[in-house]
Motif scaffolding. Sequence first.
Motif, PDB file in Angstrom:
ATOM      1  N   GLY A 106      -6.372  -6.644  10.560  1.00  0.00           N
ATOM      2  CA  GLY A 106      -5.452  -5.806   9.461  1.00  0.00           C
ATOM      3  C   GLY A 106      -6.900  -5.032   8.773  1.00  0.00           C
ATOM      4  N   MET A 119       4.547  -2.238   4.552  1.00  0.00           N
ATOM      5  CA  MET A 119       3.927  -2.966   3.314  1.00  0.00           C
ATOM      6  C   MET A 119       2.849  -1.974   2.780  1.00  0.00           C
ATOM      7  N   PHE A 145       2.124   0.075  -1.015  1.00  0.00           N
ATOM      8  CA  PHE A 145       1.068   0.751  -1.073  1.00  0.00           C
ATOM      9  C   PHE A 145       0.682   1.772  -2.614  1.00  0.00           C
ATOM     10  N   VAL A 162      -2.795 -10.582   9.031  1.00  0.00           N
ATOM     11  CA  VAL A 162      -2.961  -9.000   9.441  1.00  0.00           C
ATOM     12  C   VAL A 162      -2.465  -8.878   8.027  1.00  0.00           C
ATOM     13  N   VAL A 163      -1.284  -9.411   7.540  1.00  0.00           N
ATOM     14  CA  VAL A 163      -1.454  -8.468   5.722  1.00  0.00           C
ATOM     15  C   VAL A 163      -1.929  -9.129   5.018  1.00  0.00           C
ATOM     16  N   LYS A 194      -5.132  -9.448   5.378  1.00  0.00           N
ATOM     17  CA  LYS A 194      -6.483  -8.591   5.914  1.00  0.00           C
ATOM     18  C   LYS A 194      -6.565  -7.557   5.295  1.00  0.00           C
ATOM     19  N   MET A 195      -5.709  -6.688   5.434  1.00  0.00           N
ATOM     20  CA  MET A 195      -5.038  -5.316   5.436  1.00  0.00           C
ATOM     21  C   MET A 195      -4.968  -4.733   3.722  1.00  0.00           C
ATOM     22  N   ALA A 196      -4.220  -6.160   2.479  1.00  0.00           N
ATOM     23  CA  ALA A 196      -5.012  -6.177   1.221  1.00  0.00           C
ATOM     24  C   ALA A 196      -6.107  -6.259   1.423  1.00  0.00           C
ATOM     25  N   GLU A 197      -6.848  -6.771   1.862  1.00  0.00           N
ATOM     26  CA  GLU A 197      -7.552  -7.440   1.617  1.00  0.00           C
ATOM     27  C   GLU A 197      -8.681  -5.370   2.327  1.00  0.00           C
ATOM     28  N   SER A 198      -8.079  -4.680   2.314  1.00  0.00           N
ATOM     29  CA  SER A 198      -8.730  -3.439   3.109  1.00  0.00           C
ATOM     30  C   SER A 198      -8.664  -2.357   2.022  1.00  0.00           C
ATOM     31  N   PHE A 199      -7.517  -2.763   1.791  1.00  0.00           N
ATOM     32  CA  PHE A 199      -6.663  -1.774   0.891  1.00  0.00           C
ATOM     33  C   PHE A 199      -7.605  -1.943  -1.124  1.00  0.00           C
ATOM     34  N   VAL A 208     -10.492  -0.043  -0.389  1.00  0.00           N
ATOM     35  CA  VAL A 208     -10.842   0.994  -0.080  1.00  0.00           C
ATOM     36  C   VAL A 208     -10.346   2.192  -1.674  1.00  0.00           C
ATOM     37  N   ARG A 232     -13.933   1.401  -2.857  1.00  0.00           N
ATOM     38  CA  ARG A 232     -15.478   2.593  -2.359  1.00  0.00           C
ATOM     39  C   ARG A 232     -14.207   3.527  -3.301  1.00  0.00           C
ATOM     40  N   ARG A 233     -13.502   3.764  -3.413  1.00  0.00           N
ATOM     41  CA  ARG A 233     -12.846   5.787  -3.716  1.00  0.00           C
ATOM     42  C   ARG A 233     -13.096   5.560  -5.597  1.00  0.00           C
ATOM     43  N   ILE A 270     -11.253   3.736  -7.905  1.00  0.00           N
ATOM     44  CA  ILE A 270      -9.441   4.137  -8.221  1.00  0.00           C
ATOM     45  C   ILE A 270     -10.173   2.131  -8.909  1.00  0.00           C
ATOM     46  N   TYR A 274      -4.445  -3.965 -11.816  1.00  0.00           N
ATOM     47  CA  TYR A 274      -3.433  -3.990 -10.465  1.00  0.00           C
ATOM     48  C   TYR A 274      -4.298  -4.070  -9.347  1.00  0.00           C
ATOM     49  N   MET A 275      -4.817  -3.231  -8.624  1.00  0.00           N
ATOM     50  CA  MET A 275      -5.711  -2.975  -7.526  1.00  0.00           C
ATOM     51  C   MET A 275      -6.765  -4.012  -7.227  1.00  0.00           C
ATOM     52  N   PHE A 290      -5.866  -7.811  -6.034  1.00  0.00           N
ATOM     53  CA  PHE A 290      -6.368  -7.892  -4.874  1.00  0.00           C
ATOM     54  C   PHE A 290      -7.502  -8.149  -4.257  1.00  0.00           C
TER      55      PHE A 290
END
Lengths: 315, 315
Positions: free
Chosen positions: A213, A237, A241, B233-234, B236-241, B244, B247-248, B250, B254-255, B258
Amino acid sequence: MRIGLDMMGGDYAPLEAVKGVKLFLDTVADVHLVLIGDEQALAPLLADARLDQSKYSVVHSSQIIGMNEHPTKALKEKPESSISIGFHLLKNGKIDAFISAGNTGAMMVGTFYSIKAIDGVQRPTISTPVPRENGTFGVLLDVGINADCKPENLVQFAILGSLYSQYILKIDNPKVGLLNIGEEEGKGNLLAQATYPLLKETKQINFVGNIEGRDIFTDKADVIVCEGFTGNVVLKMAESFHEVAVRRNIKDDYMDKFNFESYGGTPVLGVSHPVIIGHGISQATAFKNMIVLAQQMIQSKLLEKVKESFVAKEA
Amino acid sequence: MRIGLDMMGGDYAPLEAVKGVKLFLDTVADVHLVLIGDEQALAPLLADARLDQSKYSVVHSSQIIGMNEHPTKALKEKPESSISIGFHLLKNGKIDAFISAGNTGAMMVGTFYSIKAIDGVQRPTISTPVPRENGTFGVLLDVGINADCKPENLVQFAILGSLYSQYILKIDNPKVGLLNIGEEEGKGNLLAQATYPLLKETKQINFVGNIEGRDIFTDKADVIVCEGFTGNVVLKMAESFHEVAVRRNIKDDYMDKFNFESYGGTPVLGVSHPVIIGHGISQATAFKNMIVLAQQMIQSKLLEKVKESFVAKEA
C-alpha cells in the motif's frame, strides 16, 4: 477517425460537453466527432461555440438515461437514449470509439452487451491513472468491475495494463507489480499467493514482484494489479485525500493530481472497441481529455496490440 | 497493576524505551512497570533518568530477537530474549499486559502460542486508529493478520472493534460500517455480500451499512470492518500519504495525524491478556502512549467485556 460522444451524459451536460468539443476541435484536425444528443438542446450551444461544421456531425437522441436509473432496465426501455444510440453506432462501425460521462452502470452493461470482449480476454477491466511524484503516471487495475477475481484474471489485467502503459502512457517495458501486504513471494491472501507465480512465468510482462500500500504512488511499478474490491477502495480513498486537501486549503501540485475527475475517464480494457467512461461531474477539460484518449487509443492501435497479445497467448 | 515492557525492542531501544518509561512514570502513580531487558545496558540509562525506583523493576533478558529474524525460529531458539520472557511473565500472571516494539512477527507468534484467544473468538485481530477531521478517532480492523476471512470473522471484528471503541476511545454506541465498494446492500465482493446481512442481525453492534473508500476518514462509521488484505493496503497507503505530506513540506494539523507511529502501537484484540505491538521506529512518546493504552485496557476491564460478549454470543 470518427469518435462518438454522448452529449447528454454527466451532471454538466450538454454545456460542458460542447465546451470540451470546442477545446478539442480548436487544436485537432484529423478527427471527426459524432455528437450524440438532443438536437434542439445542442443547436444553440453548438452555434455559440462557433465550431468548424465540417469537423462534427450531430446524431439526434430523444431520450436520456438518468444518473441513478437501473442500468439494464434503462438500456432496455430507452433505445433512443444517447447511450443506447452510441453503442449502436459503435457496434455497427459508424464510430470508432464511444465516450460518455453518463450513467456508469449503463455504460458497463452497454459495453458488455453491445460489443464483445476480445477473444481470450476473460474479464474486461477498468483502471485508474496513478500519479507519481516524479510527474509520470502509473496505472492501477481493476478498480471496481471485478470484485472477485481468480489468479488468471489478474494475469490478464497485468497484460492489458502493460499494453496500455506502453502504448498510451508511453512507458517502455513497464514494470508490473502485484498489490500485496508483504514484499516477499508467499505473502498475502490466497489470491495473491496464487497469482504471484503465474505473473512470474508470464513472458509478456515485466513482473517486479509485490507492491505494498505504501508503494502505490511511487514508481516501484508502472502497472499495479489487484482485484476490483481493493482497487476500488484504493481509488476512492485517494480521491478522498484530494478532497481533504481541497477542504483544508492545502496547495500542492502533486496533491492536485489526485483530482481524478480532471483526467476525464477510464477506458474499458479488453473489449473490441474503445469505450471510455467518464466521471459524472466531468467538465470541459475532462471531456476534451476523454476525446484525446479515444484518439490515442485509435492512433496507437492499442486494441490491435491487445488482440495480438491474446491470440499469441491462446496459441 | 503491573505492565511489562520489552526494553530491547524497536530501532531506538533501549534509550527511547527508557525515555518513554520516564514520560509515563513522571505523571502516573498507581502502575508498576516491569522492564524486560539487558540489565547492564539498562542500568546507566535508568540511573540517568532518575526514576522513582519503587515504580519499576527490571527483569533481565540475555537475548534479543532481531527485527528481521524468523519469528517462530527466533522464539524457539531464544527463550531468554526479552519477547520470550515477556510472554512467559504474562502467561504466568506476573504482569497484566505486555508491550513490545520489537519483531512484529515474533510478537504475533508469541501472542498466539503463549496466551490463548478468548473463548468464542475465532480470529484475534489487529486494528489501526482512524483519524477524522473533527478530531475524534475511529478504528479500522483487521489490518493485516487475517488476509483471508469468512463473514463470521468480520462479524467478530465488528464486536471487538465496538467494544474497543466504546471502552478505550469512549464512543457511545459506536457506529459499525462494512468496508465495501458501493453503498447499498448487495454490493461488493462475495465476502462483503455475505457479511452485510450477518452484521445487520447482530444485536450487539450498531450497524450502519456499507462504507466506501472515500468515507474511511469521515465519521460515517466509528468502527470499520474488512479482511486484513484490504485493511493493510488502506493503512499503508494512508501512511504513505503522510510521508508525501512530510516530504513536500505540507503543514497541516490533520495530515499530521496520519503519522501512525506516534500512536504507539496496536493491541491484539480477542486474546486473553493485553498485548500491544509497537512500530519498530517507536520513540519516547510512542512508548509512553503504549503504556497508557495498556493501562486503559486494564482499567476499563476491556477484556472482561470481550469475554462477556462472546460468552453471551455463544450461549
